[in-house]
Design a protein around this motif. Sequence first.
Motif, PDB file in Angstrom:
ATOM      1  N   PRO A  61     118.730  43.302  13.700  1.00  0.00           N
ATOM      2  CA  PRO A  61     118.489  43.588  12.279  1.00  0.00           C
ATOM      3  C   PRO A  61     119.042  42.556  11.309  1.00  0.00           C
ATOM      4  CG  PRO A  61     119.142  45.591  13.425  1.00  0.00           C
ATOM      5  CD  PRO A  61     119.325  44.465  14.396  1.00  0.00           C
ATOM      6  N   TRP A  62     120.105  41.854  11.669  1.00  0.00           N
ATOM      7  CA  TRP A  62     120.734  40.896  10.767  1.00  0.00           C
ATOM      8  C   TRP A  62     120.243  39.465  10.999  1.00  0.00           C
ATOM      9  CZ3 TRP A  62     123.036  43.910  14.440  1.00  0.00           C
ATOM     10  CH2 TRP A  62     123.465  43.270  15.609  1.00  0.00           C
ATOM     11  N   GLU A  63     119.260  39.291  11.863  1.00  0.00           N
ATOM     12  CA  GLU A  63     118.722  37.964  12.147  1.00  0.00           C
ATOM     13  C   GLU A  63     117.394  37.759  11.425  1.00  0.00           C
ATOM     14  OE1 GLU A  63     120.475  37.011  16.570  1.00  0.00           O
ATOM     15  OE2 GLU A  63     118.652  38.237  16.441  1.00  0.00           O
ATOM     16  N   GLY A 403     118.984  44.866   7.344  1.00  0.00           N
ATOM     17  CA  GLY A 403     120.416  44.595   7.375  1.00  0.00           C
ATOM     18  C   GLY A 403     120.757  43.416   6.503  1.00  0.00           C
ATOM     19  N   TYR A 404     121.965  42.883   6.689  1.00  0.00           N
ATOM     20  CA  TYR A 404     122.451  41.724   5.948  1.00  0.00           C
ATOM     21  C   TYR A 404     122.354  40.478   6.810  1.00  0.00           C
ATOM     22  CZ  TYR A 404     124.672  44.969   2.613  1.00  0.00           C
ATOM     23  OH  TYR A 404     124.931  45.936   1.678  1.00  0.00           O
ATOM     24  N   LEU A 405     121.870  39.410   6.236  1.00  0.00           N
ATOM     25  CA  LEU A 405     121.693  38.160   6.965  1.00  0.00           C
ATOM     26  C   LEU A 405     122.997  37.698   7.600  1.00  0.00           C
ATOM     27  CD1 LEU A 405     119.907  35.699   7.686  1.00  0.00           C
ATOM     28  CD2 LEU A 405     120.634  34.677   5.512  1.00  0.00           C
ATOM     29  N   GLY A 406     122.996  37.581   8.925  1.00  0.00           N
ATOM     30  CA  GLY A 406     124.124  37.023   9.655  1.00  0.00           C
ATOM     31  C   GLY A 406     125.369  37.880   9.707  1.00  0.00           C
ATOM     32  N   ASP A 407     125.288  39.155   9.322  1.00  0.00           N
ATOM     33  CA  ASP A 407     126.490  39.985   9.250  1.00  0.00           C
ATOM     34  C   ASP A 407     126.254  41.311   9.969  1.00  0.00           C
ATOM     35  OD1 ASP A 407     128.794  41.417   8.559  1.00  0.00           O
ATOM     36  OD2 ASP A 407     128.944  40.452   6.610  1.00  0.00           O
ATOM     37  N   ALA A 408     126.541  41.325  11.263  1.00  0.00           N
ATOM     38  CA  ALA A 408     126.333  42.531  12.058  1.00  0.00           C
ATOM     39  C   ALA A 408     127.262  43.659  11.636  1.00  0.00           C
ATOM     40  CB  ALA A 408     126.539  42.212  13.540  1.00  0.00           C
ATOM     41  N   ALA A 409     128.522  43.326  11.318  1.00  0.00           N
ATOM     42  CA  ALA A 409     129.503  44.366  10.988  1.00  0.00           C
ATOM     43  C   ALA A 409     129.157  45.070   9.690  1.00  0.00           C
ATOM     44  CB  ALA A 409     130.900  43.744  10.901  1.00  0.00           C
ATOM     45  N   LYS A 410     128.813  44.306   8.657  1.00  0.00           N
ATOM     46  CA  LYS A 410     128.477  44.934   7.383  1.00  0.00           C
ATOM     47  C   LYS A 410     127.144  45.679   7.477  1.00  0.00           C
ATOM     48  CE  LYS A 410     128.535  44.390   2.420  1.00  0.00           C
ATOM     49  NZ  LYS A 410     128.750  43.520   1.246  1.00  0.00           N
ATOM     50  N   THR A 411     126.237  45.177   8.285  1.00  0.00           N
ATOM     51  CA  THR A 411     124.982  45.897   8.510  1.00  0.00           C
ATOM     52  C   THR A 411     125.265  47.281   9.078  1.00  0.00           C
ATOM     53  OG1 THR A 411     123.696  43.867   8.847  1.00  0.00           O
ATOM     54  CG2 THR A 411     122.825  45.889   9.825  1.00  0.00           C
ATOM     55  N   ALA A 412     126.155  47.350  10.064  1.00  0.00           N
ATOM     56  CA  ALA A 412     126.483  48.643  10.677  1.00  0.00           C
ATOM     57  C   ALA A 412     127.153  49.579   9.676  1.00  0.00           C
ATOM     58  CB  ALA A 412     127.386  48.428  11.891  1.00  0.00           C
TER      59      ALA A 412
END
Length: 556
Positions: A61-63, A403-412
């Motif tokens: 999702p963040w890619e 999600g947020y670009l390049g940010d898996a943690a904030k996406t979650a």
Amino acid sequence: MRYNHAALFAGVAAATPDRTAIVFRDRRLSYRDVAGRVNRLANLLLSQGITIHRSRDQLRPWEAGQDLVALYLHNGNEYLEGMLGADAARAASFNVNYRYVEAELAYLLDDAAPRAVIYHARFAPTLSAVLDSLGRRPDLLLQVADESGNALLPGALDYERALAASSPDVPPTSPDADDLYVVYTGGTTGMPKGVLWTQAEILESSLLAFLPAGLFEAETLDDGLALIAAAEPRVMLPLPPLMHAAAQWIALAGVLSGGTVVFPAVVDRLDAASVWEVIDAEGVMLMNMVGNSFATPLLDEFERGGHSGATLQMMGSGGAVLSAAVKNRLLDLLPHVVVADVAGSSETGSQLTNVSSIAAQAISGIFTAAPGSCVVDDEHRRTLPPGDPATGWLGRSGAIPLGYLGDAAKTARTFPIVDGRRVAIPGDRARHLPDGTIELLGRDSVTINSGGEKIYAEEVEDAFIVQPAVADVVVVGRPSARWGSEVVAVVEMTPGHASTDAELITAAAERLARYKLPKSIVRVDKLLRSPAGKADYRWARDIAAHQPIEEKELVR
């Protein structure tokens, strides 16, 4: 039917080639004109290999999987061409805040790593200063000429000459509804983040109200285009900078529904006279703005005379307070207009609406919810039903970002699973009222914890902005030995009003509990807001922190 922006625009242009698409200064571009310019830009991007590299089903999702194109521009036809041209090349454009200083611009461009930057010449010096420091230098620089007269940066191409040298043929791509729409958050309360939407989802979440009924139920693109061709075209004015998501949405809605998008002649600041001039000259029907900071100078100019506004049907506002007093003033001056107060975010799209007309008294803070909107409990475990007295998080399910670009943690963190559904929870506090409406309390990141009590900055701002003596206000917290954090109102006064601090506080006390009242008022000549009209809370906190702290009670 799920739509790709480039494919939908190309279909609209083919169906209505002679209709006016964009009006800006001395340019009147038909749909045929814009389609040719979009194709030329797309083919230019493709010639540099700027396109898609991995399909959505291969990505997390963040890619992104698509090359990004930075739009470092004032409003005008080039901004919409940049968005649609990138879409046609199967790249993805994103917004750049043109007020950024070098460090902020470098952060943004490093975070997004764009392959191309399209920029106005006046921004060339700032861009030049950061290019060599970037982790990845853009492959393509396209400079749009403007009044600055700045020369081309080394290696840059002149936008018009580059388009003229490129092919107007339909680009050899197959755009998909899951191609990206990317919008960077404003960064007024934290570092900007790139929000990744699919093009289909942003259409459904944020443009639905401006598109023909039944468009998303159509079975084929041709069926959808038939609905657009049959609908009455509307003239739309996105007044805030297109780096602001809500302005992009009304502009996209205009060209994707076969309407006409117009811009005032002055785009580097809010020039109220030029706004009314273009409204009357082009017969603008729908426009959007950002709160009192836009509405008040527009109404002041209208009262000076010489303007009609007869064609206006709706004025929308979002992103900042549009007080009930200013709404009522607007309705008194333009009784034929409907005022739509819209709340939302880059992560939710247009989420809440409050509609006022001459037939109904204007109110603020209570909204009708868009489909999928909800209030989630503090632990993100369940949605709160209407009538639950608890304060919770404003959320939305359904058509929401990836999600947020390049940010898996904030996406979650921002897009958790609640009651079996993926929900966007960007950080606003709200309460679900018994009748199903939602009371919006404010962004948690600007909530003030004073003496153990949570105080919502927007709620305090509402109690000040209704006062005639207050032209604009931002409320922040600052450290306090007694309270932990104390409430401070940074106020711009209305010329000619001499209210004391105590008088301002006393008036606010009619609407607020005592513990919510500011401990201090800081007066400024001009309150700083972004070009999109949003409050700059970081600036306000800095102003408040550097004022002497007086230990006195303003209310007895």
